[in-house]
Write an enzyme that holds these catalytic residues in place. Structure first.
Site: not given
Ligand code: 26W
Length: 843
Positions: A387, A579-580, A585, A687, A691
């Site tokens: 992701h 978004k976060r 971003k 995503t 939406k």
């Molecule tokens: C280790 C800490 C950590 C926690 C969460 C690292 C990475 C994450 C996720 C991978 C972050 C995340 O939510 N990524 C998002 O995933 C979405 C679903 O595929 C994408 O639409 C977003 O672009 C992406 O940033």
């Protein structure tokens, strides 16, 4: 309590029964059936008492009544799935952002209208009651919400699926602002229990950790490894039913709660140390106590590692137990290959990677399956979704920590690594130490680390990115050598969103218009929305469509007023970035542009410009300083702009606190403009972009993530694209990016940034916002905000002009809704099913 309420309650009270006639005959629930079920729970589960605020009790009784219906359906689904022996997919994710469940479950079961009527007779508005429910915020952002959308689609499409997750006591923190600063408070989503959960005590499991491994030579010359664990945890599963939309299926999301293993720890500590034994209980409970609030940044903490292992081990044990229950013991060699035919396991990012090692261990150490067979099973069963490309999010765990907590798993990992390096790597790159070092699971250095993604890629039979550009970059930049080794392993599945929650339930006015315009059930087949293309130029339809948008904007204006005290006009353009909060971003690009607009308005109050409301929603990870400073700066600048009479309400800025799924459901239907402005190459998919467009917002965005595919669907005329492309960003990096150049050459950029050094936005405290300026200049502007600024500002100007032409804008908005069919999560799931999981429908 009103007379009416007493009356309806008394009437139903006399005939309470949990299984009503229509349920027994599997007919749709009548209003009377529903009233009766609600009354039953008011009386027997709640022990109804007269109190001033009855809403919580009615919300709970309604949810419990609905859950009874759902559980009946869950049981029949289980039976059907067992009989059909359909292959199941097990979705392993540390995060699920489920949001609220009541309205969605009612919509999916087609019980919304009848429940609304039943409650009206009891004196309540269903929409009001729905607001009582807590969000299930067991996730950070995109990855967690995607998991929730996928569960909805799997049940809707009648697939046999189980979601596995962690039963966090506290989900993502609650956010409030104090003098513009983010303040975090714990989320208490189940302080008084949740009506949707079922505790499955019978499926509890014990999880060993710490200790040492004893190697015992066997008579046949091999060695057996016995792991003497130093500690045991207990995993207690809580199931949340996942209701398909207009389908046969209710699946389950199984969330693991961690407790101390009483048999183990009590015995060890009880002798004369009763209180210490309690300490052990408390320590164990911390494992599932709280969600880690970081996204895109690996905290590297032991507790997180234990959390990941605990979760992975519980899930793997449960998957095996469910298989063995249905098909017999895995130690029976006939059943090894059957396991691969019946079970798929999807790893949602690398967070549950240890599941691979746990399955190996369970097969080899517990079920005596030999190494080669165990490895073949793992390769067939696991697939992995990436992701993110951001290096700070790629998980690496210290070898020392691994060895201490999971000595046996580390030994297994070493052996897989050795085989991989000596066979696969050596075959393609003989005698190439550099390549061995690059691809090894172990990163050497002063602290040796395990690269979790390498274990995932080597094991999984498929590795997917989440939008085409992202998947291409995974192949080209992240894992090029793995792509050379296995050219068909790396693939793409573009993300999607469920149209049930993100249109049908959250935007009832637009849904009704679509129902009366489009043939068939668009919520089940989102491509049907393309019929709207025929109406895009139809003036009457345009008016209806935009009148709905206006109604939604009025509703959001009220929400904004109550959340922030700021008055905004629904006639202004509602420009949304939700978004976060993360530098990549680029909320700070949006902010810089707002400052520029404000300057232009001050310089020329008669400036021709559509009134604009900029709406932000974002949580910053508690330890992410710069993200918090961007929130603070936005709040301060908003304060100044919103109270400046000179600009005649042409500009407003609001930062809505505590952004979460249920708030998104209110913002999205009211958005005119969707801000998707990440640096090209950094946002894997996004995503929220889908939406917002589905609800008729027009995107202003970079050629990044799924924006590229959205642009392809809606056409260049219906989206505002700006900024550097991925290749241009790379070229700029190679050539050496210097943000000072833009500061020096662009007078507007310079003036805006210098303004931040003054006390204009923070009266009396000059320099409070200088950190924002510094992140562009002395910080090196890693996400190229200054490079993209002018192109962004120009795109906004074009957008402003487009909005002035009401018909043109209505057409664009309608076409955005019409052309989002591709981004249905049902389509994503069908892609996974076909290319990765090979499931069949179970009905
Ligand atoms: C280790 C800490 C950590 C926690 C969460 C690292 C990475 C994450 C996720 C991978 C972050 C995340 O939510 N990524 C998002 O995933 C979405 C679903 O595929 C994408 O639409 C977003 O672009 C992406 O940033």
């Amino acid at each position: 309590m009103s007379d009416k309420r007493v009356c309806s309650y008394m009437v139903t009270k006399t005939k309470t029964s949990t299984k009503t006639q229509s349920a027994a005959k599997n007919q749709p629930m009548t209003v009377a059936d529903i009233s009766q079920r609600i009354a039953h729970h008011l009386q027997f589960t709640q022990g109804e008492q007269v109190c001033a605020d009855q809403k919580p009790a009615y919300w709970r009784a309604t949810s419990l009544a609905l859950n009874d219906i759902i559980v009946e359906k869950l049981q029949s689904t289980k039976t059907r799935q067992q009989q059909s022996e359909a292959k199941s997919v097990n979705y392993l994710s540390l995060e699920y952002l489920m949001g609220r469940l009541l309205a969605n479950n009612l919509h999916n079961l087609d019980l919304y209208k009848n429940t609304e009527k039943a409650l009206k007779d009891m004196g309540f508005e269903l929409a009001d009651l729905c607001e009582e429910g807590a969000d299930l915020a067991l996730g950070n952002g995109g990855l967690g919400r995607l998991a929730a959308c996928f569960l909805d689609s799997l049940a809707t499409l009648d697939y046999n699926a189980m979601g596995y997750g962690v039963h966090y006591q506290h989900g993502l923190f609650k956010q409030s602002f104090v003098d513009g600063h983010q303040v975090e408070a714990p989320d208490m989503w189940r302080e008084f229990g949740s009506p949707w959960e079922i505790c499955r005590l019978e499926s509890s499991c014990t999880i060993p950790l710490y200790g040492y491994v004893e190697e015992i030579a066997q008579a046949d010359g091999t060695t057996a490894s016995i792991w003497h664990a130093g500690k045991m945890l207990k995993g207690v599963p809580w199931d949340i039913p996942i209701v398909g939309y207009n389908s046969q299926t209710v699946n389950a999301l199984r969330l693991w709660e961690c407790r101390a293993d009483s048999a183990f720890d009590w015995e060890q500590f009880n002798n004369g140390d009763y209180l210490n034994a309690h300490q052990q209980q408390v320590a164990a409970e911390t494992v599932s106590k709280a969600l880690y609030p970081n996204d895109e940044h690996d905290a590297g903490k032991e507790l997180r590692f234990v959390q990941q292992y605990f979760f992975s081990a519980c899930s793997v044990q449960d998957i095996i137990a469910r298989f063995e229950n249905q098909y017999g013991a895995l130690a029976d060699s006939k059943n090894w290959s059957l396991f691969c035919d019946k079970v798929a396991i999807q790893l949602n990012d690398t967070h549950p990677t240890i599941a691979i090692l746990e399955l190996m261990r369970s097969l080899i150490d517990v079920r005596n399956i030999d190494w080669d067979n165990a490895w073949a099973i793992c390769q067939k069963v696991f697939a992995y979704t990436n992701h993110t490309l951001l290096p700070e999010a790629l998980e690496k765990w210290s070898v020392a920590l691994f060895e201490r907590v999971l000595p046996r798993h580390l030994a297994i990992l070493y052996r897989i690594n050795e085989a991989f390096l000596n066979n696969d790597v050596a075959a393609l790159w003989p005698n190439n130490d550099d390549m061995r070092a690059r691809l090894s699971f172990i990163e050497e250095g002063h602290e040796r680390k395990v690269r979790m993604a390498h274990l995932c890629v080597v094991t999984a039979h498929k590795v997917n990115g989440v939008a085409q550009i992202h998947s291409d970059l995974v192949k080209q930049d992240l894992f090029p050598e793995f792509n050379q080794l296995w050219p068909t392993k790396l693939t793409n599945v573009t993300n999607g969103i469920t149209p049930r929650r993100w249109l049908k339930a959250c935007n009832p006015l637009l849904s009704n218009l679509l129902d009366s315009t489009i043939k068939g059930d668009w919520a089940k087949d989102l491509n049907r929305l393309s019929e709207l293309e025929n109406f895009a130029d139809d003036e009457q339809f345009q008016q209806q469509f935009m009148a709905i948008k206006h109604q939604n904007k009025i509703a959001l204006s009220k929400e904004i007023k109550s959340l922030t005290g700021v008055t905004v006009s629904p006639d202004a353009i509602f420009d949304v970035q939700i978004k976060r909060l993360h530098e990549y971003k680029r909320q700070h690009l949006n902010l810089l542009h707002i400052i520029a607009l404000y300057r232009r308005l001050l310089a020329d109050p008669a400036l021709e410009m559509q009134p604009r409301v900029f709406i932000f929603g974002a949580k910053a990870a508690p330890g992410y300083q710069l993200a918090k400073e961007i929130i603070y700066a936005t709040n301060k600048i908003a304060d100044k702009i919103n109270n400046d009479v000179r600009i005649q309400n042409k500009l407003k800025v609001v930062f809505l606190p505590n952004y979460r799924v249920s708030l998104a459901e209110k913002i999205i239907p009211a958005a005119d403009v969707s801000e998707q402005i990440s640096t090209a190459g950094k946002e894997a998919s996004g995503t929220g972009n889908m939406k917002l467009a589905l609800n008729g917002a027009v995107t202003i965005g970079t050629l990044d993530g799924a924006n590229i595919e959205i642009a392809k669907e809606v056409g260049d005329d219906n989206i505002f694209i700006f900024g550097l492309t991925v290749d241009e960003v790379k070229a700029l990096d190679t050539q050496g990016y210097n943000p000072y150049e833009y500061y020096e050459k662009n007078a507007e950029i310079r003036a805006c940034l210098d303004w931040l050094d003054t006390d204009y936005f923070t009266p009396g405290v000059a320099g409070e916002l200088s950190s924002i300026k510094n992140c562009f200049l002395s910080g090196g502007d890693p996400y190229k905000v200054l490079a993209d600024f002018q192109s962004y500002a120009d795109a906004h100007q074009a957008l402003d002009i487009a909005y002035q032409n009401k018909k043109q804008w209505a057409k664009m908005a309608i076409l955005n809704t019409a052309l989002m069919g591709k981004f249905n999560s049902d389509r994503s799931i069908e892609d996974y099913v076909r290319n990765i999981w090979q499931l069949t429908v179970s009905n």
